[in-house]
Design an enzyme around this catalytic site. Structure first.
Site, short mmCIF file in Angstrom:
data_model
loop_
_atom_site.label_atom_id
_atom_site.label_comp_id
_atom_site.label_asym_id
_atom_site.label_seq_id
_atom_site.Cartn_x
_atom_site.Cartn_y
_atom_site.Cartn_z
N ARG A 297 0.82 -1.21 0.00
CA ARG A 297 0.00 0.00 0.00
C ARG A 297 0.86 1.26 0.00
NH1 ARG A 297 -4.08 0.13 -2.34
NH2 ARG A 297 -3.02 1.84 -3.35
N LYS B 76 1.23 25.19 -3.37
CA LYS B 76 -0.03 24.55 -2.98
C LYS B 76 0.17 23.03 -2.98
CE LYS B 76 -2.83 28.35 -4.72
NZ LYS B 76 -3.83 28.81 -5.72
N LYS C 235 2.64 39.99 -1.97
CA LYS C 235 1.24 39.82 -2.38
C LYS C 235 0.41 40.98 -1.85
CE LYS C 235 -0.24 35.49 -2.32
NZ LYS C 235 -0.22 35.06 -3.73
N GLU D 56 3.36 40.24 -6.90
CA GLU D 56 2.06 39.94 -7.47
C GLU D 56 1.33 41.24 -7.75
OE1 GLU D 56 -0.78 36.75 -5.85
OE2 GLU D 56 -1.69 38.63 -5.18
N ASP E 25 -1.65 38.53 -11.81
CA ASP E 25 -2.65 37.69 -11.16
C ASP E 25 -4.04 37.86 -11.75
OD1 ASP E 25 -3.49 35.87 -9.10
OD2 ASP E 25 -4.32 37.56 -8.01
#
Length: 282
Positions: A103, A138, A170, A198, A219
């Site tokens: 597994r 991510k 950001k 960004e 963006d």
């Protein structure tokens, strides 16, 4: 074993993954109860999907950890594109050990091959545009280096590995700093060499560049807006399109002239490859 992934400890990963499966008692109670200690199995790992392979040496390490004398014939290499029904690996050894490791080995190859396969689909979609595909941060916690390895097997390039190797300014950073230019200036004053900014509107581009940005992330811009932004930047720094990119939209985005297109779903939501392992007693 020739696997070399910066920041990844293969032995530690295998030990931790098996410990998670075997619990505090370190036992596979089903195999112990059902399979004689001296039984031997042979098996073939194969794919039911057409895939880009990733994780084979890690799978091999799981089997060797539980049966040092296992015989393994690895039939494909990571990064290789194979059709459905292709055999990936043959194994022969202790039945209990192979069942216990199965597994963990499959989970790893299924997950990483799924990422590599989706990545290659995006890479193929933008072939000839001149744009390069990037992954993102991510990733599943604890699996970043492996997932980013898988995107490389799919022929993407890695974006930042973490918060340490480049600044990415950001909207929240800009809001606290009081403006794009001020945020970039503070990063430069801190001695940071790579400063990604960004921008979500074209009017932020010149202040970012004037303050010393080395890379612009454009963006959630439409292709016409992206094309104008690329023209305005004029090659002064690399440009990156990001936000909501899909297989259906990526080519029109890449054709705007951006240097990069980044896609979070490569690691965030790639489906696992359909890979199995069938054993027979010998």
């Amino acid at each position: 074993m020739s696997l070399s992934i910066p920041g990844f400890n293969l032995d530690a990963f295998v030990a931790a993954t098996l410990a998670e499966d075997l619990g505090s008692e370190g036992r596979d109670v089903t195999s112990e109860a059902v399979i004689p200690a001296d039984a031997r199995f042979a098996g073939v790992m194969d794919t039911r999907d057409a895939i880009v392979v990733a994780g084979m040496e890690i799978a091999e390490a799981f089997f060797r950890a539980l049966d040092p004398d296992v015989r393994i014939d690895r039939l494909v290499d990571d990064g290789q594109q194979v059709p459905s029904s292709a055999d990936l690996m043959r194994v022969e050894g202790s039945a209990r050990a192979l069942l216990t490791a199965e597994r963990s080995a499959l989970n790893t190859v299924q997950h990483l091959s799924g990422i590599a396969t989706l990545t290659r689909a995006y890479v193929d979609r933008i072939r000839g545009t001149g744009a390069t595909l990037l992954d993102t941060r991510k990733t599943i916690p604890g699996l970043r280096v492996l997932e980013k390895y898988a995107t490389r097997m799919g022929r993407a390039e890695n974006h930042r590995m973490g918060l340490w190797d480049a600044a990415m300014i950001k909207d929240n950073h800009v809001a606290v700093a009081g403006g794009v230019g001020e945020a970039v200036s503070r990063a430069r004053a801190a001695g940071i060499a790579r400063i990604i900014v960004e921008v979500d509107s074209v009017d932020q581009i010149e202040p970012a560049l004037a303050a010393g940005a080395t890379h612009l992330l454009l963006d959630n811009m439409t292709p016409p807006v992206l094309r104008g932004a690329v023209t305005l930047v004029g090659g002064r720094v690399p440009t990156e399109a990001s936000g909501g990119v899909t297989l259906e939209t990526i080519r029109s985005i890449a054709e705007t002239g951006v240097t990069y297109v980044s896609v979070g779903r490569l690691t965030q939501s790639a489906p696992a490859a359909d890979i199995g392992l069938d054993f027979v007693a010998i």
